[in-house]
Design an enzyme around this catalytic site. Structure first.
Site, PDB file in Angstrom:
ATOM      1  N   GLU A   1     -33.563   5.309 114.422  1.00 33.82           N
ATOM      2  CA  GLU A   1     -32.523   4.729 113.583  1.00 33.82           C
ATOM      3  C   GLU A   1     -31.384   5.711 113.354  1.00 33.82           C
ATOM      4  OE1 GLU A   1     -32.246   3.450 108.930  1.00 33.82           O
ATOM      5  OE2 GLU A   1     -33.746   2.405 110.122  1.00 33.82           O
TER       6      GLU A   1
ATOM      7  N   ARG B   1     -29.933  -3.410 110.500  1.00 33.26           N
ATOM      8  CA  ARG B   1     -29.195  -2.173 110.799  1.00 33.26           C
ATOM      9  C   ARG B   1     -28.075  -2.423 111.812  1.00 33.26           C
ATOM     10  NH1 ARG B   1     -31.511  -1.991 106.917  1.00 33.26           N
ATOM     11  NH2 ARG B   1     -33.111  -0.517 106.228  1.00 33.26           N
TER      12      ARG B   1
ATOM     13  N   SER C   1     -35.082   7.351 106.618  1.00 37.66           N
ATOM     14  CA  SER C   1     -36.030   6.841 107.615  1.00 37.66           C
ATOM     15  C   SER C   1     -35.526   7.160 109.019  1.00 37.66           C
ATOM     16  CB  SER C   1     -36.208   5.331 107.467  1.00 37.66           C
ATOM     17  OG  SER C   1     -36.756   5.014 106.202  1.00 37.66           O
TER      18      SER C   1
END
Length: 300
Positions: free
Chosen positions: A295, A175, A225
């Site tokens: 996230e 990420r 997510s």
């Protein structure tokens, strides 16, 4: 902001005032953006970024808003720069190389690859984001990541200058990319794929899309997510083992289908979502000693 509006008006660049951000995030929450700018091409984007800097402001760059929570108070102190239709071109460079605009959807990119019998992007089919954001955060799913196929990203920096990064310069990680630490706007990316069998590519795309539908709460607004994967664990499993499936705060709820998702179940506010995120973090930390790292990006 008034000075910036004047600059944009002089250049004929499209903008809106008090634009509802809930219309531009997949969570469907958030207040209004004071100034919402829509450049139509790279020249206009360069002018916008130069004008923003001249006015002593910092831009907030927006794509599909699929990994974003915006404050219920909106975005007041920075102009939102939206990369949309003017940045959505997808074309072949050679038999196995695609150039995709940052404003093109991942699903459109995957369908283009399918039409040209190119394999390597099947993992991305169904990810609800745009190409620029996917490269920015090295989006991935089902064992594939953007780093596996992206060989170059073109950008314009906050001074309005064009540039690019390629190969190892892209610094892809979990990420993460080089752009995580740079004041740049990705305008397009170049992807290297492989020739494949069209029927097999199509079957794989359909299989992964069905897996998403079976396991993810796609019927509700969310941002995918919520947490990064903790080393040695899975965030969704930790949340489920903490007994938090179905946990609600206001209109936000931990999905009963997939505990790694928080959904806008019933007219949630951004505060509802953030409070539920913190509740999950605190509960998992208490039960397992693991701190879940968010996230989803937030603009508060």
């Amino acid at each position: 902001m008034k000075e910036l509006i004047y600059e944009l008006s002089q250049k004929g660049i499209s903008f809106k005032a008090d634009e509802p951000m809930k219309a531009h995030t997949t969570f469907k929450t958030g207040g209004n953006a004071s100034l919402f700018i829509c450049p139509e091409d790279e020249d206009e984007l360069s002018h916008v970024l130069k004008a923003v800097k001249k006015c002593g402001l910092r831009p907030f760059i927006l794509g599909n808003g699929s990994n974003l929570l915006v404050s219920d108070d909106g975005i007041k102190d920075k102009p939102v720069v939206f990369l949309g239709d003017g940045f959505d071109e997808i074309k072949l460079i050679d038999e196995v190389t695609i150039k995709a605009g940052a404003g093109a959807s991942l699903s459109a990119l995957c369908r283009f690859a399918l039409e040209n019998s190119l394999t390597g992007l099947e993992f991305a089919f169904g990810i609800p984001g745009l190409c620029g954001g996917a490269a920015f955060m090295n989006a991935g799913a089902y064992g594939g990541e953007m780093k596996d196929v992206t060989v170059r990203c073109n950008h314009i920096d906050f001074d309005g200058n064009s540039g690019h990064f390629e190969g190892s310069e892209l610094d892809f990680g979990y990420r993460h990319s080089v752009y995580s630490d740079k004041d740049c706007v990705i305008t397009s990316l170049v992807l290297k794929l492989e020739k494949g069998n069209r029927d097999e590519i199509n079957a794989k795309m359909k299989e992964l899309l069905q897996r998403r539908r079976d396991k993810q709460p796609l019927e509700y607004p969310s941002a995918g997510s919520v947490f990064k994967r903790p080393v040695g664990y899975f965030a969704g499993a930790l949340i489920e083992q903490s007994g938090l499936k179905g946990k609600r705060i206001g209109g936000a709820m931990v999905s009963e289908k997939h505990a790694g998702f928080i959904i806008n179940y019933d007219n949630a506010t951004t505060k509802d979502v953030l409070d539920l995120i913190k509740f999950c973090q605190d509960t998992v930390k208490e039960k397992f000693g693991v701190r879940l790292e968010q996230e989803i990006k937030t603009v508060l």
